[in-house]
Design an enzyme around this catalytic site. Sequence first.
Site: not given
Lengths: 305, 259
Positions: A21, A69, A72-73, A130, A165, A192-193
């Site tokens: 995603s 990055n 911010g969705l 996130c 996730k 995730n990141t």
Amino acid sequence: MVDLTINLGFIKLRNPIITASGTFGYGLEFSPFLDLREIGAIIVKGLYFNEREGNPPPRIFETPCGMLNSIGLQGIGVKKFAEEILPKLTDYGVPIIVNVCGEEDDEYARVVEFLSSKKGISCFELNISCPNVRKDGKCPAISPEWTYNIVKLVKQSTKKPVITKLSPNVTDITEIAISAEEAGTDGISLINTILGMAVDIETRKPRLGNVFGGLSGPAIKPIALRMVYQVVNTVKVPVIGIGGIFKGVDALEFLIVGAKAVQVGTANLIDPLAPLRILNEIKDFCEKKGITKIEDIIGTLKVGD
Amino acid sequence: MFVDSAQIIGKKIWSDWVLLSLKTYKIAEQARPGQFIMAKVNDSFHPLLRRPFSIHNVSSGEIEIFFQIVGIGTTILSEKKVGEKLNIIGPLGKGFNITSSVQNKEYYLIGGGRGIAPLFFLAKEIKKAGGKPYVLYGAKTEKDLPLLKKFWDEEIQVYPSTEDGTLGWHGLITELFEHKLKERNKIEKIFVCGPHEMMKKIALIAEKNKLDAEYSLESIFGCGIGACWGCVVKLRREKEKWVKACSEGPVFSGKEIIW
């Protein structure tokens, strides 16, 4: 011929390559480049219930073998997705997984409730990880209790399978994985990141408008692999590996460690053909090694003598 | 949109300015002025991301890109040799709008520094359609205006400006623009590409003179194909919102840009 099919229990995939995603738009952006139906599954960009603004730019900064990055969705919300994107995407016949976001815990439930009745969605992936949503970089996946509560709530709100996730920005990833499993998640995806930042020494300003951002790309693969290995050895639900997968060999490392499938993320931004290129590289490896079934390679890591 | 391994068939260098010609039939056939390509400058993970380049010129089966060496990506690209291949994606984005009848209409094309890159292709297209492009080409000093001869060869009227007065108008391109507006009062539209501050000043002048204007905006691009939402710029649409510069731009109407 190599049998590339993967059975995650709650969903069968024609191959282990899933697009991550936030790196594959809503899927349709990539239709000029590759045949979407050849991908194992597509995870669309994270959706909040309503349209969302996202963070101020700069939102991207390149780092050695990686990128930060802080998007911010930003996104279109569930209604627009269901009306304008989903009908076109389902035409491709590729499994569609929706990445679900929430400002408050209960928004996750509202998103899955709204989308569960829509045709063509195979399952959900809960984005509780996130790092770009709150100023302090915090997210539900840093807390076992917070993770448990959201997974539980979502499981009560939909009959569809749920993947959770996880975030790497924790001291013990296994604790969070156990919480997600106890709350009833059907699968776990990670990582995730990694929360990071960069500074412009000329202006002395942060390189990202949001100050913090998430690091992704080849630079994070060793961390991702270690965490996937830890989680695979902790939970029973299937695990999907994410983090710096750019080549067939990268994907194979995750499978050997025990991931049942992998997500290709940042690679999509550089090479829109990456998912299928990586798949072909896996196929070539299997043929060369006389492996007839990709599932035979999963979890075959040999530690010690 | 195509992914192509394009052969470099020509290269010119003027100190830190580089012009590359690439053989790429499909991209050349579809390219419109203001569109761009994304190039992967090497096969390594560093630098990781592709780099965006405006399509500077198109001729049969070929495109040109024009850039200044400013960082690691452009340095590596500047070291490429004729005959080598370059992996590119294009044509990308939405270009300049010159769809209305161009015949005999006058346009100012204003390019600051490397912002001149897309305006050569645009000037040629306007001229081909019977319009009159007048190019304002500004930089700090004479050596930063390597494309003058190229415009002359195409018989396109070009007015240079340099901040140090070594060539053409002595001063800023924005001042040259104000001066040139007095010479022609039937300008149909202006097309602008350059540093943000320059474009912002041009926008003020254009607004004061009620000129229709389009600007090619610069932003940090992640993917160039609308997937990552990294390159957003603030626009005034149904409401103020962040819009992807790569897929919805990079060219936007002056009416909607929030400077």
